[in-house]
Design a protein around this motif. Structure first.
Motif, PDB file in Angstrom:
ATOM      1  N   SER A  56       4.836   2.970   4.188  1.00 26.46           N
ATOM      2  CA  SER A  56       4.721   1.960   3.139  1.00 26.46           C
ATOM      3  C   SER A  56       4.241   0.650   3.760  1.00 26.46           C
TER       4      SER A  56
ATOM      5  N   HIS B   8       0.511  -4.435  -0.020  1.00 26.12           N
ATOM      6  CA  HIS B   8      -0.803  -4.568  -0.634  1.00 26.12           C
ATOM      7  C   HIS B   8      -0.769  -5.689  -1.678  1.00 26.12           C
TER       8      HIS B   8
ATOM      9  N   ALA C 214      -0.985  -7.017  -5.248  1.00 27.73           N
ATOM     10  CA  ALA C 214      -0.803  -6.470  -6.594  1.00 27.73           C
ATOM     11  C   ALA C 214      -1.843  -7.027  -7.555  1.00 27.73           C
TER      12      ALA C 214
ATOM     13  N   LEU D  78       2.975  -5.810  -3.435  1.00 31.99           N
ATOM     14  CA  LEU D  78       3.763  -4.595  -3.653  1.00 31.99           C
ATOM     15  C   LEU D  78       3.602  -3.673  -2.451  1.00 31.99           C
ATOM     16  N   LEU D  79       4.453  -2.647  -2.372  1.00 37.00           N
ATOM     17  CA  LEU D  79       4.385  -1.674  -1.293  1.00 37.00           C
ATOM     18  C   LEU D  79       3.655  -0.424  -1.762  1.00 37.00           C
ATOM     19  N   GLN D  80       2.675   0.000  -0.985  1.00 37.39           N
ATOM     20  CA  GLN D  80       1.962   1.246  -1.237  1.00 37.39           C
ATOM     21  C   GLN D  80       1.753   1.965   0.094  1.00 37.39           C
ATOM     22  N   GLU D  81       1.528   3.272   0.010  1.00 37.31           N
ATOM     23  CA  GLU D  81       1.364   4.070   1.213  1.00 37.31           C
ATOM     24  C   GLU D  81       0.008   3.807   1.866  1.00 37.31           C
ATOM     25  N   VAL D  82       0.010   3.837   3.198  1.00 41.33           N
ATOM     26  CA  VAL D  82      -1.222   3.641   3.946  1.00 41.33           C
ATOM     27  C   VAL D  82      -1.243   4.600   5.128  1.00 41.33           C
TER      28      VAL D  82
ATOM     29  N   SER E 126       5.116  -4.197   6.907  1.00 42.58           N
ATOM     30  CA  SER E 126       5.973  -3.167   6.329  1.00 42.58           C
ATOM     31  C   SER E 126       6.961  -3.731   5.319  1.00 42.58           C
TER      32      SER E 126
ATOM     33  N   GLY F 105      -5.209  -4.744  -4.887  1.00 43.19           N
ATOM     34  CA  GLY F 105      -5.131  -3.421  -4.282  1.00 43.19           C
ATOM     35  C   GLY F 105      -5.434  -3.380  -2.800  1.00 43.19           C
TER      36      GLY F 105
ATOM     37  N   LEU G 265      -5.114  -3.826   1.224  1.00 47.09           N
ATOM     38  CA  LEU G 265      -4.072  -3.873   2.238  1.00 47.09           C
ATOM     39  C   LEU G 265      -4.064  -5.271   2.851  1.00 47.09           C
TER      40      LEU G 265
END
Length: 271
Positions: A146, A149, A151, A166-170, A181, A198, A200
């Motif tokens: 996570s 990124h 938002a 927000l947290l998103q997978e990378v 992180s 959107g 990173l």
């Protein structure tokens, strides 16, 4: 289409399973019977013959998976990664089909120049109680965690608020510029340039937040020899904490240099 011939040996019995091939003439009952006979003989072989091959390959996969899991867990702790998952690409440099199952845990040795679990690893696996039972594998881990990124669009110079991230997978392997992180690492920092929704958020995109902006009305706090005073001024430049900017005293119209101490506040000394 690529075909492969399989040869199974058990004692004096050798059964070859050949690929089906298209006949140019009439269909042959003999060809069908030969194939059926081969399959029948294969079915009569003890299941341990096939199972040993599967177990040897399975033991290799399990040993590699356990080793990489341990290495990646340690890396995740060191880097404070959140929500890590991974997949492994394993390539054996020679087949394990002829190896018997090992009666004990495999010995695994790292033979790579780069010890990082994110780099491609060259691993040697050995069964100590079976002479010649050695295989070399190349392993590449794909690691996903996570990361912070944007938002929504974050404009240049803007101080980042919690609702903007927000947290998103990378994929860690594809994030050479780095990442954060935790949301707390980003909230309150300033954007060096415009960040699209959107995207990173890499460290190179951020700086300390602007506490004073050009044209903003600020409080000038001055002190000397135990005497302090305050006045209202106008910032003539942008400033972050600790930076020195030019400020116009709106009472005297005198321009001074002052250090930014907090949002909307600068400090100077009597001159």
């Amino acid at each position: 289409m690529i075909y492969q011939d399989f040869l199974v040996t058990h004692g004096d019995l050798r059964v070859a399973l050949l690929p089906h091939r298209r006949s140019r003439g009439r269909k042959s009952g003999k060809a069908f019977s030969a194939c059926a006979l081969a399959l029948f003989l294969f079915a009569l072989l003890p299941s341990a013959v096939v199972r040993a091959e599967v177990e040897a390959a399975g033991q290799i996969d399990q040993a590699i998976a356990a080793h990489m899991q341990q290495q990646l867990a340690a890396e995740a702790k060191r880097q404070a990664w959140q929500g890590m998952r991974h997949s492994l690409g394993i390539t054996l440099l020679s087949s394990a089909e002829q190896l018997p199952a090992c009666s004990q845990a495999l010995e695994l040795t790292v033979a790579s120049d780069d010890p990082s679990p994110l780099a491609r690893q060259r691993l040697q696996l050995r069964c100590a109680d079976t002479p010649g039972w050695t295989r070399v594998a190349l392993v590449q881990a794909s690691v996903f965690v996570s990361a912070v990124h944007a938002a929504r669009v974050i404009e240049r110079g803007q101080t980042i608020a919690a609702e903007q991230v927000l947290l998103q997978e990378v994929n860690v392997g594809r994030s050479s510029r780095g990442f954060y992180s935790s949301l707390d690492e980003v909230v309150g920092q300033g954007a060096k340039r415009r960040i699209r929704a959107g995207a990173l958020i890499a460290p190179s995109l951020l700086s300390a937040p602007l506490l004073v902006r050009r044209g903003q009305q600020v409080t000038i706090v001055a002190s000397q020899d135990g005497i302090s005073a305050s006045a209202t001024g106008e910032a003539l430049g942008n400033g972050r904490e600790g930076e020195v900017i030019r400020v116009r005293n709106l009472g005297s119209q005198k321009v001074i240099e002052a250090q930014v101490v907090e949002e909307g506040v600068v400090t100077s000394t009597f001159r």
